[in-house]
Scaffold this motif. Structure first.
Motif, mmCIF file in Angstrom:
data_model
loop_
_atom_site.group_PDB
_atom_site.id
_atom_site.type_symbol
_atom_site.label_atom_id
_atom_site.label_comp_id
_atom_site.label_asym_id
_atom_site.label_seq_id
_atom_site.Cartn_x
_atom_site.Cartn_y
_atom_site.Cartn_z
ATOM 1 N N LEU A 73 -32.446 7.544 99.372
ATOM 2 C CA LEU A 73 -32.271 6.205 99.932
ATOM 3 C C LEU A 73 -31.564 6.278 101.284
ATOM 4 N N CYS B 194 -33.494 4.851 104.658
ATOM 5 C CA CYS B 194 -33.020 3.577 105.204
ATOM 6 C C CYS B 194 -32.266 3.724 106.521
ATOM 7 N N GLU C 129 -31.457 0.776 109.047
ATOM 8 C CA GLU C 129 -31.481 -0.525 108.372
ATOM 9 C C GLU C 129 -30.066 -1.057 108.176
ATOM 10 N N ASP D 212 -27.050 -3.018 106.123
ATOM 11 C CA ASP D 212 -26.629 -2.984 104.729
ATOM 12 C C ASP D 212 -25.625 -4.093 104.464
ATOM 13 N N ARG E 104 -29.736 -2.531 100.955
ATOM 14 C CA ARG E 104 -30.366 -2.087 102.186
ATOM 15 C C ARG E 104 -31.696 -2.829 102.289
ATOM 16 N N GLU E 105 -32.348 -2.817 103.427
ATOM 17 C CA GLU E 105 -33.580 -3.584 103.592
ATOM 18 C C GLU E 105 -34.707 -3.056 102.716
ATOM 19 N N SER E 106 -34.791 -1.750 102.543
ATOM 20 C CA SER E 106 -35.873 -1.145 101.753
ATOM 21 C C SER E 106 -35.468 -0.800 100.333
ATOM 22 N N THR F 73 -32.090 -7.036 100.766
ATOM 23 C CA THR F 73 -33.172 -6.215 100.211
ATOM 24 C C THR F 73 -34.445 -7.043 100.093
ATOM 25 N N LEU G 278 -35.846 1.832 95.619
ATOM 26 C CA LEU G 278 -36.325 2.187 96.949
ATOM 27 C C LEU G 278 -37.815 1.940 97.067
#
Length: 199
Positions: free
Chosen positions: A105, A109, A112, A114, A127-129, A152, A186
């Motif tokens: 992860l 990421c 990105e 958080d 996190r975004e992904s 997320t 993820l």
């Protein structure tokens, strides 16, 4: 982080130095070191008697953040500093599925944003992904926690640790945390290693 998880609680703080205003990208966190593990209780050996899983939970939170990096300490074969010898194999817990998943992860990421929060005695790094959800104590339990800041992306995720299915909406993250007490969601793949040669 370590002390909170050792008490069975999700940590309210994401790190003493971050809370004091030091930028995350100037920090390296660790769950324990050779000093805290092998110095004995009378010489700062604060993690000597802590279960490896407590340290892993602390690492999961620290290592999944966007800014700071985290070191994973492979425990030597002895808690007595006088009994540690070069070349002796220590713990291989760094190979555990939950540690590998957190590292995946972290790599996937990069760049990105958080968001860290706590809820229902869980620490959540959004996190975004994906996201990391760490139980303050216990395992094998269903949880529903906030998707902090809507960070997320909504969708269906598979926990890379236990294989359970999780649902992420704009406001919640819901699923079952497995035996380790750590879930890693993820929906992205980390960039693989590359090599280039310049003659």
């Amino acid at each position: 982080l370590r002390e909170a998880f050792n008490s069975g609680n999700a940590p309210s703080s994401i790190g003493n130095w971050s809370c004091r205003g030091v930028p995350d990208n100037k920090l390296v966190y660790w769950g324990e070191s050779h000093d805290t593990y092998s110095n004995g209780a009378d010489e700062w050996g604060s993690s000597t008697r802590m279960n490896q899983n407590v340290i892993d939970r602390a690492y999961a939170v620290a290592a999944s953040r966007a800014g700071a990096n985290a070191l994973y300490f492979s425990r030597p074969g002895s808690t007595d500093k006088g009994g540690i010898h070069s070349g002796q194999k220590g713990s291989t817990s760094f190979k555990n599925k939950e540690i590998a998943a957190v590292n995946q992860l972290k790599n996937a990421c990069v760049g990105e944003k958080d968001y860290y929060t706590t809820s229902n005695n869980c620490a959540i790094v959004c996190r975004e992904s994906g996201a990391v959800v760490v139980a303050g104590g216990g395992s094998n339990m269903n949880v529903s926690v906030p998707n902090a800041g809507g960070t997320t992306r909504p969708g269906t995720y598979t926990d890379l640790v236990s294989g359970s299915t999780w649902t992420v909406t704009n406001s919640t993250i819901s699923g079952k945390i497995g035996q380790s007490g750590i879930a890693v969601l993820l929906n992205a793949k980390p960039a693989g290693p590359t090599a280039s040669v310049t003659p």
